[in-house]
Design a protein around this motif. Structure first.
Motif, PDB file in Angstrom:
ATOM      1  N   PRO A 129     171.362  53.148 -29.082  1.00 30.32           N
ATOM      2  CA  PRO A 129     170.843  53.862 -30.264  1.00 30.32           C
ATOM      3  C   PRO A 129     169.372  54.293 -30.137  1.00 30.32           C
ATOM      4  O   PRO A 129     168.936  55.211 -30.819  1.00 30.32           O
ATOM      5  CB  PRO A 129     170.987  52.846 -31.408  1.00 30.32           C
ATOM      6  CG  PRO A 129     171.933  51.809 -30.922  1.00 30.32           C
ATOM      7  CD  PRO A 129     171.833  51.806 -29.434  1.00 30.32           C
ATOM      8  N   GLU A 130     168.630  53.643 -29.257  1.00 34.48           N
ATOM      9  CA  GLU A 130     167.202  53.956 -29.110  1.00 34.48           C
ATOM     10  C   GLU A 130     166.915  54.934 -27.971  1.00 34.48           C
ATOM     11  O   GLU A 130     165.756  55.283 -27.744  1.00 34.48           O
ATOM     12  CB  GLU A 130     166.425  52.656 -28.867  1.00 34.48           C
ATOM     13  CG  GLU A 130     166.511  51.670 -30.006  1.00 34.48           C
ATOM     14  CD  GLU A 130     165.861  50.338 -29.669  1.00 34.48           C
ATOM     15  OE1 GLU A 130     165.005  50.285 -28.756  1.00 34.48           O
ATOM     16  OE2 GLU A 130     166.224  49.341 -30.320  1.00 34.48           O
ATOM     17  N   ARG A 131     167.921  55.358 -27.273  1.00 32.45           N
ATOM     18  CA  ARG A 131     167.707  56.240 -26.121  1.00 32.45           C
ATOM     19  C   ARG A 131     167.402  57.657 -26.570  1.00 32.45           C
ATOM     20  O   ARG A 131     168.130  58.251 -27.359  1.00 32.45           O
ATOM     21  CB  ARG A 131     168.940  56.234 -25.218  1.00 32.45           C
ATOM     22  CG  ARG A 131     169.168  54.906 -24.564  1.00 32.45           C
ATOM     23  CD  ARG A 131     170.396  54.922 -23.689  1.00 32.45           C
ATOM     24  NE  ARG A 131     170.673  53.560 -23.245  1.00 32.45           N
ATOM     25  CZ  ARG A 131     171.776  53.184 -22.656  1.00 32.45           C
ATOM     26  NH1 ARG A 131     172.727  54.068 -22.419  1.00 32.45           N
ATOM     27  NH2 ARG A 131     171.952  51.935 -22.286  1.00 32.45           N
ATOM     28  N   GLU A 132     166.317  58.178 -26.032  1.00 26.49           N
ATOM     29  CA  GLU A 132     165.967  59.578 -26.256  1.00 26.49           C
ATOM     30  C   GLU A 132     165.084  60.034 -25.114  1.00 26.49           C
ATOM     31  O   GLU A 132     164.469  59.243 -24.426  1.00 26.49           O
ATOM     32  CB  GLU A 132     165.284  59.772 -27.608  1.00 26.49           C
ATOM     33  CG  GLU A 132     164.031  58.948 -27.807  1.00 26.49           C
ATOM     34  CD  GLU A 132     163.453  59.142 -29.193  1.00 26.49           C
ATOM     35  OE1 GLU A 132     162.260  59.445 -29.268  1.00 26.49           O
ATOM     36  OE2 GLU A 132     164.194  58.998 -30.177  1.00 26.49           O
ATOM     37  N   GLY A 133     165.051  61.335 -24.905  1.00 25.11           N
ATOM     38  CA  GLY A 133     164.237  61.894 -23.839  1.00 25.11           C
ATOM     39  C   GLY A 133     165.080  62.403 -22.672  1.00 25.11           C
ATOM     40  O   GLY A 133     166.220  61.988 -22.474  1.00 25.11           O
ATOM     41  N   ILE A 134     164.461  63.296 -21.935  1.00 24.29           N
ATOM     42  CA  ILE A 134     165.151  63.968 -20.842  1.00 24.29           C
ATOM     43  C   ILE A 134     165.602  63.004 -19.742  1.00 24.29           C
ATOM     44  O   ILE A 134     166.570  63.264 -19.036  1.00 24.29           O
ATOM     45  CB  ILE A 134     164.261  65.098 -20.264  1.00 24.29           C
ATOM     46  CG1 ILE A 134     165.089  66.045 -19.402  1.00 24.29           C
ATOM     47  CG2 ILE A 134     163.084  64.519 -19.497  1.00 24.29           C
ATOM     48  CD1 ILE A 134     164.385  67.334 -19.055  1.00 24.29           C
ATOM     49  N   GLU A 135     164.926  61.856 -19.616  1.00 19.13           N
ATOM     50  CA  GLU A 135     165.305  60.902 -18.574  1.00 19.13           C
ATOM     51  C   GLU A 135     166.755  60.457 -18.722  1.00 19.13           C
ATOM     52  O   GLU A 135     167.434  60.185 -17.740  1.00 19.13           O
ATOM     53  CB  GLU A 135     164.369  59.692 -18.533  1.00 19.13           C
ATOM     54  CG  GLU A 135     164.405  58.805 -19.738  1.00 19.13           C
ATOM     55  CD  GLU A 135     163.391  59.184 -20.813  1.00 19.13           C
ATOM     56  OE1 GLU A 135     163.176  58.366 -21.716  1.00 19.13           O
ATOM     57  OE2 GLU A 135     162.830  60.296 -20.773  1.00 19.13           O
ATOM     58  N   TRP A 136     167.265  60.402 -19.966  1.00 13.85           N
ATOM     59  CA  TRP A 136     168.652  59.976 -20.164  1.00 13.85           C
ATOM     60  C   TRP A 136     169.633  61.024 -19.674  1.00 13.85           C
ATOM     61  O   TRP A 136     170.747  60.694 -19.255  1.00 13.85           O
ATOM     62  CB  TRP A 136     168.893  59.575 -21.614  1.00 13.85           C
ATOM     63  CG  TRP A 136     168.167  58.310 -21.882  1.00 13.85           C
ATOM     64  CD1 TRP A 136     167.003  58.163 -22.592  1.00 13.85           C
ATOM     65  CD2 TRP A 136     168.472  57.034 -21.341  1.00 13.85           C
ATOM     66  NE1 TRP A 136     166.582  56.863 -22.529  1.00 13.85           N
ATOM     67  CE2 TRP A 136     167.475  56.139 -21.772  1.00 13.85           C
ATOM     68  CE3 TRP A 136     169.492  56.543 -20.532  1.00 13.85           C
ATOM     69  CZ2 TRP A 136     167.467  54.797 -21.422  1.00 13.85           C
ATOM     70  CZ3 TRP A 136     169.487  55.208 -20.185  1.00 13.85           C
ATOM     71  CH2 TRP A 136     168.493  54.351 -20.631  1.00 13.85           C
ATOM     72  N   GLY A 137     169.223  62.279 -19.702  1.00 10.21           N
ATOM     73  CA  GLY A 137     170.054  63.330 -19.104  1.00 10.21           C
ATOM     74  C   GLY A 137     170.180  63.132 -17.605  1.00 10.21           C
ATOM     75  O   GLY A 137     171.276  63.247 -17.039  1.00 10.21           O
ATOM     76  N   PHE A 138     169.064  62.783 -16.974  1.00 14.79           N
ATOM     77  CA  PHE A 138     169.090  62.536 -15.528  1.00 14.79           C
ATOM     78  C   PHE A 138     169.823  61.240 -15.186  1.00 14.79           C
ATOM     79  O   PHE A 138     170.636  61.208 -14.257  1.00 14.79           O
ATOM     80  CB  PHE A 138     167.670  62.516 -14.954  1.00 14.79           C
ATOM     81  CG  PHE A 138     167.023  63.861 -14.911  1.00 14.79           C
ATOM     82  CD1 PHE A 138     167.470  64.831 -14.031  1.00 14.79           C
ATOM     83  CD2 PHE A 138     165.967  64.165 -15.757  1.00 14.79           C
ATOM     84  CE1 PHE A 138     166.881  66.083 -13.990  1.00 14.79           C
ATOM     85  CE2 PHE A 138     165.372  65.411 -15.723  1.00 14.79           C
ATOM     86  CZ  PHE A 138     165.828  66.379 -14.841  1.00 14.79           C
ATOM     87  N   ILE A 139     169.530  60.174 -15.923  1.00 14.41           N
ATOM     88  CA  ILE A 139     170.176  58.887 -15.656  1.00 14.41           C
ATOM     89  C   ILE A 139     171.700  59.017 -15.796  1.00 14.41           C
ATOM     90  O   ILE A 139     172.455  58.487 -14.986  1.00 14.41           O
ATOM     91  CB  ILE A 139     169.626  57.786 -16.593  1.00 14.41           C
ATOM     92  CG1 ILE A 139     168.170  57.474 -16.237  1.00 14.41           C
ATOM     93  CG2 ILE A 139     170.487  56.528 -16.528  1.00 14.41           C
ATOM     94  CD1 ILE A 139     167.442  56.603 -17.259  1.00 14.41           C
TER      95      ILE A 139
END
Length: 177
Positions: free
Chosen positions: A51-61
Motif C-alpha cells: 500500500p505504501e509503494r509509489e514512484g517510478i522505481e516500482w515500475g522498474f522493479i
C-alpha cells in the motif's frame, strides 16, 4: 518421467531468472529484503509494503524481469535450430522448454494473469502510471504472436506435429498456414 524432469527444470530456471531480476533491481533501489524459496516457487520480499509503494522505481522493479525473460526467449528462439541440433539431447530438450516458457509465461503474466492473481502488473501500473488494460492488451498481442512463433517456427524444428487446435497455426506467418 524424464519429460517431466525437463518441464520442471525449465520452470525452476525461468522462476529463478524472473525472480532474480526482481531481486537485483530491488537491490539497486534499496528495496530488497529477502529471497524466499517456497514449495510453490520463489518470492522476493521488498522493504516497502504494497500500500505504501509509489514512484517510478516500482515500475522498474516489477517490469524489468518481464522484459528480460521475454528478450531471453526471443534470443533463444533466434537460435532454435542450433539448440534443437545440439548433440546433447538433455540440452536440446531443455532448450525447447526454456524457449516455450520464456516466450509465454511473462506474456501471460501481464495479459491474462492480472485477472487471476494480480502479479507484476500492479507495480508497473503504479510505477509508470500506465493504464492496466493497455498493458494487458499489448501483452495479450505478444502472447498470441509468441504462440504462433512456437507453433509455426519452433515445433517444426523439433519435429512436433499436432492436430489439437491450441497447437495449430491460427494466423499466417511468412505466407504459410
Amino acid at each position: 518421467m524424464k519429460k517431466w524432469l525437463f518441464f520442471l527444470l525449465s520452470i525452476i530456471i525461468f522462476a529463478f531468472i524472473h525472480e532474480g531480476c526482481h531481486a537485483l533491481i530491488a537491490m539497486l533501489f534499496r528495496e530488497y529484503r529477502a529471497f524466499v524459496v517456497h514449495p510453490y516457487g520463489f518470492e522476493v520480499i521488498f522493504k516497502t509494503p504494497v500500500p505504501e509503494r509509489e514512484g517510478i522505481e516500482w515500475g522498474f522493479i516489477s517490469g524489468v524481469s518481464n522484459v528480460i525473460t521475454l528478450l531471453l526467449g526471443y534470443l533463444m528462439f533466434s537460435f532454435r535450430e542450433k539448440i534443437a541440433g545440439l548433440q546433447s539431447s538433455f540440452l536440446s530438450t531443455l532448450g525447447y522448454w526454456l524457449i516455450v516458457f520464456f516466450l509465454l509465461v511473462d506474456a501471460f503474466n501481464l495479459s491474462i494473469g492480472p485477472f487471476i492473481y494480480g502479479g507484476d502488473i500492479g507495480g508497473i501500473v503504479r510505477g509508470f502510471s500506465i493504464n492496466r488494460y493497455l498493458i494487458q492488451i499489448l501483452f495479450f498481442a505478444v502472447l498470441l504472436l509468441n504462440r504462433e512463433l512456437i507453433v509455426q517456427k519452433l515445433f517444426p524444428v523439433y519435429g512436433i506435429e499436432s492436430k489439437y487446435p491450441l497447437f495449430r497455426p491460427w494466423i499466417r506467418l511468412n505466407g504459410k498456414r
